[in-house]
Scaffold this motif. Structure first.
Motif, PDB file in Angstrom:
ATOM      1  N   HIS A  24      65.527-100.337  77.117  1.00  0.00           N
ATOM      2  CA  HIS A  24      63.825-100.880  78.178  1.00  0.00           C
ATOM      3  C   HIS A  24      63.036-101.213  77.025  1.00  0.00           C
ATOM      4  O   HIS A  24      62.732-102.258  77.265  1.00  0.00           O
ATOM      5  N   LEU A  25      62.765 -99.591  76.421  1.00  0.00           N
ATOM      6  CA  LEU A  25      61.819-100.046  75.167  1.00  0.00           C
ATOM      7  C   LEU A  25      62.581 -99.432  73.635  1.00  0.00           C
ATOM      8  O   LEU A  25      63.053 -99.355  74.069  1.00  0.00           O
ATOM      9  N   TYR A  26      62.147-100.411  73.093  1.00  0.00           N
ATOM     10  CA  TYR A  26      62.328 -99.931  71.142  1.00  0.00           C
ATOM     11  C   TYR A  26      60.825-100.398  70.478  1.00  0.00           C
ATOM     12  O   TYR A  26      59.929-101.350  70.458  1.00  0.00           O
ATOM     13  N   THR A  27      60.427 -98.724  70.324  1.00  0.00           N
ATOM     14  CA  THR A  27      59.515 -99.920  68.878  1.00  0.00           C
ATOM     15  C   THR A  27      59.357 -98.545  67.528  1.00  0.00           C
ATOM     16  O   THR A  27      59.967 -97.571  67.462  1.00  0.00           O
ATOM     17  N   GLU A  28      58.440 -99.491  66.484  1.00  0.00           N
ATOM     18  CA  GLU A  28      58.882 -98.295  65.602  1.00  0.00           C
ATOM     19  C   GLU A  28      57.532 -98.660  64.435  1.00  0.00           C
ATOM     20  O   GLU A  28      56.751 -99.880  64.637  1.00  0.00           O
ATOM     21  N   GLY A  29      57.347 -97.829  63.638  1.00  0.00           N
ATOM     22  CA  GLY A  29      55.790 -98.051  62.236  1.00  0.00           C
ATOM     23  C   GLY A  29      55.557 -97.019  62.371  1.00  0.00           C
ATOM     24  O   GLY A  29      56.186 -95.749  61.975  1.00  0.00           O
ATOM     25  N   TYR A  30      54.399 -97.000  62.114  1.00  0.00           N
ATOM     26  CA  TYR A  30      53.784 -95.298  61.432  1.00  0.00           C
ATOM     27  C   TYR A  30      53.266 -94.733  63.082  1.00  0.00           C
ATOM     28  O   TYR A  30      52.676 -95.292  63.702  1.00  0.00           O
ATOM     29  N   LEU A 142      68.809 -94.884  69.743  1.00  0.00           N
ATOM     30  CA  LEU A 142      68.454 -95.237  68.541  1.00  0.00           C
ATOM     31  C   LEU A 142      68.537 -96.036  68.318  1.00  0.00           C
ATOM     32  O   LEU A 142      67.373 -97.781  67.986  1.00  0.00           O
ATOM     33  N   ASP A 143      69.520 -96.810  67.760  1.00  0.00           N
ATOM     34  CA  ASP A 143      70.333 -97.611  67.014  1.00  0.00           C
ATOM     35  C   ASP A 143      70.730 -98.530  67.793  1.00  0.00           C
ATOM     36  O   ASP A 143      69.711-100.157  67.975  1.00  0.00           O
ATOM     37  N   ALA A 144      71.282 -98.621  69.312  1.00  0.00           N
ATOM     38  CA  ALA A 144      71.829 -98.995  69.815  1.00  0.00           C
ATOM     39  C   ALA A 144      70.830-100.240  70.200  1.00  0.00           C
ATOM     40  O   ALA A 144      70.255-101.343  70.900  1.00  0.00           O
ATOM     41  N   ALA A 145      69.207 -99.929  71.004  1.00  0.00           N
ATOM     42  CA  ALA A 145      68.332 -99.968  70.922  1.00  0.00           C
ATOM     43  C   ALA A 145      67.173-100.775  70.116  1.00  0.00           C
ATOM     44  O   ALA A 145      66.890-101.730  70.543  1.00  0.00           O
ATOM     45  N   GLU A 146      67.275-100.241  68.868  1.00  0.00           N
ATOM     46  CA  GLU A 146      66.743-101.170  67.770  1.00  0.00           C
ATOM     47  C   GLU A 146      67.715-102.745  67.464  1.00  0.00           C
ATOM     48  O   GLU A 146      67.085-103.591  67.323  1.00  0.00           O
ATOM     49  N   ASP A 147      69.069-102.502  67.875  1.00  0.00           N
ATOM     50  CA  ASP A 147      70.053-103.525  67.642  1.00  0.00           C
ATOM     51  C   ASP A 147      69.414-104.318  68.418  1.00  0.00           C
ATOM     52  O   ASP A 147      69.430-106.188  68.435  1.00  0.00           O
ATOM     53  N   GLY A 148      68.928-104.288  70.447  1.00  0.00           N
ATOM     54  CA  GLY A 148      69.190-104.723  71.495  1.00  0.00           C
ATOM     55  C   GLY A 148      67.433-106.261  71.179  1.00  0.00           C
ATOM     56  O   GLY A 148      67.388-106.541  71.911  1.00  0.00           O
ATOM     57  N   ALA A 149      66.440-105.418  71.039  1.00  0.00           N
ATOM     58  CA  ALA A 149      65.647-105.597  70.467  1.00  0.00           C
ATOM     59  C   ALA A 149      65.395-106.854  69.226  1.00  0.00           C
ATOM     60  O   ALA A 149      64.151-107.648  69.209  1.00  0.00           O
ATOM     61  N   LEU A 150      66.335-106.820  68.332  1.00  0.00           N
ATOM     62  CA  LEU A 150      66.704-107.495  68.118  1.00  0.00           C
ATOM     63  C   LEU A 150      67.356-109.459  67.755  1.00  0.00           C
ATOM     64  O   LEU A 150      67.885-110.186  67.416  1.00  0.00           O
ATOM     65  N   ASN A 151      68.127-108.257  68.341  1.00  0.00           N
ATOM     66  CA  ASN A 151      69.812-109.323  69.392  1.00  0.00           C
ATOM     67  C   ASN A 151      69.460-109.504  70.757  1.00  0.00           C
ATOM     68  O   ASN A 151      70.096-108.618  71.504  1.00  0.00           O
ATOM     69  N   PRO A 152      68.463-110.041  71.402  1.00  0.00           N
ATOM     70  CA  PRO A 152      69.150-109.890  72.879  1.00  0.00           C
ATOM     71  C   PRO A 152      69.664-110.676  73.389  1.00  0.00           C
ATOM     72  O   PRO A 152      70.156-110.240  75.200  1.00  0.00           O
ATOM     73  N   SER A 153      70.146-110.970  72.896  1.00  0.00           N
ATOM     74  CA  SER A 153      71.902-111.982  73.414  1.00  0.00           C
ATOM     75  C   SER A 153      72.601-111.282  73.631  1.00  0.00           C
ATOM     76  O   SER A 153      72.635-110.038  72.440  1.00  0.00           O
ATOM     77  N   GLY A 154      73.552-111.404  74.800  1.00  0.00           N
ATOM     78  CA  GLY A 154      75.177-110.105  74.534  1.00  0.00           C
ATOM     79  C   GLY A 154      75.533-110.509  76.011  1.00  0.00           C
ATOM     80  O   GLY A 154      74.927-111.859  77.274  1.00  0.00           O
ATOM     81  N   PRO A 155      76.183-109.777  76.483  1.00  0.00           N
ATOM     82  CA  PRO A 155      77.498-110.140  78.006  1.00  0.00           C
ATOM     83  C   PRO A 155      76.677-109.418  78.585  1.00  0.00           C
ATOM     84  O   PRO A 155      76.238-108.552  78.448  1.00  0.00           O
TER      85      PRO A 155
END
Length: 335
Positions: A24-30, A142-155
């Motif tokens: 549901h949420l993903y964030t990254e940075g400092y 973490l990788d799955a959430a990152e991918d979903g944040a970058l690519n919201p389209s999907g089945p």
């Protein structure tokens, strides 16, 4: 069940919130971001100028923001005065950060709210979605959430597909029933796809950070507008009261407005900070696969300028075996 997945190393961090196994949420940075143009950060700013009905602010860290105020308040603002403000929307693409006015202030521009860790900021967001948050670490999540944040389209679950595309004017969404199987008739399956898409759009927009005017092209033309509206509100949960929802159009579209908040992850793809983070993550993986070897991080100067102080301030044992080298293309060399 709500789970928080979080990792931090070399002063950079990323985290994801899952509910019942879905991101549901993903964030990254400092890990500790000093920026004054993050959502909910309060500071004293200087009114730099007024032009075209907009008020431009200068913040203590050198960043700028646009002040969101009614015209009757705008007319009374005097350039050069100090104002206490709160960031309500971060910068995105060619848009400046937006701030709301709290009131007049005294003194020089400065930060008011304390700096929070990325983990604490993420936990505060997760708390709005439910209680009993369990903190664990699963890199696949973490990788799955990152991918979903970058690519919201999907089945969609149980068949169908929801496409989400960002344009300059709006977020265009299309519901597709392709690939449907089972005992449902085509009409019933299309109706089910619409319901699933409207229920899940809130999660996908929250995860990707996309907002503004959203238009969903539903399958078919005749719809139960009241039911779709309730499904949409339910899908957004605590955010529902911030939505402005229009009626289902005669061409089968459902439109609503979601206020902008944090910068979408897709807007940071070319940022030096993200490039530095990805390079360090790759270095960690390579070091685990080939322990004891020297690592050379090759990258443009802007990326190395971010990595260098992070390594200098870190007590991470990998810091001692990392070398930096200027190059056009970021890569990790193991020797």
């Amino acid at each position: 069940m709500i789970t928080l997945h979080y990792e931090s190393r070399f002063g950079l961090a990323r985290g994801a919130v899952f509910i019942d196994g879905r991101p549901h949420l993903y964030t990254e940075g400092y890990e500790y971001d000093q920026s004054l143009i993050k959502v909910n950060v309060r500071s004293v700013a200087r009114l730099k100028s007024k032009a075209g009905g907009l008020a431009f602010l200068s913040l203590a860290d050198g960043s700028e923001a646009v002040l969101d105020v009614p015209q009757e308040v705008f007319a009374k603002l005097v350039e050069g005065t100090a104002l206490e403000i709160e960031i309500i929307a971060e910068a995105r693409q060619e848009k400046r950060a937006r701030a709301r006015l709290i009131g007049a202030a005294q003194g020089e521009p400065r930060r008011i709210t304390p700096v929070q860790s990325l983990k604490d900021r993420l936990l505060a967001q997760a708390a709005k979605l439910g209680e009993d948050i369990e903190s664990i670490i699963n890199f696949d999540c973490l990788d799955a959430a990152e991918d979903g944040a970058l690519n919201p389209s999907g089945p969609l679950s149980q068949g169908g597909y929801l496409s989400i595309e960002r344009t300059r004017a709006l977020i265009a969404c299309d519901v597709d029933s392709a690939g449907g199987e089972g005992v449902l008739t085509p009409k019933a399956f299309a109706k089910a796809c619409n319901a699933r898409a409207v229920s899940d759009i809130g999660r996908r927009l929250r995860l990707s950070g996309l907002a503004g005017l959203v238009v969903i092209d539903l399958i078919g033309r005749r719809h139960d507008a009241d039911r779709l509206r309730q499904l949409l509100l339910s899908g957004f949960g605590p955010e529902a009261d911030k939505l402005i929802i229009g009626p289902v159009g005669k061409f089968g579209t459902l439109e609503f407005v979601r206020p902008w908040g944090a910068t979408p992850l897709m807007d940071t793809i070319r940022s030096p900070v993200r490039a530095a983070h990805l390079l360090l993550r790759e270095a960690i993986k390579r070091a685990e696969g080939e322990p004891g070897r020297l690592l050379t991080l090759r990258a443009p100067a802007a990326v190395l300028d971010i990595i260098r102080p992070l390594l200098a301030a870190s007590h991470d044992p990998l810091s001692a075996i990392i070398r930096l080298e200027a190059a056009v293309k970021p890569e990790v060399i193991v020797t």
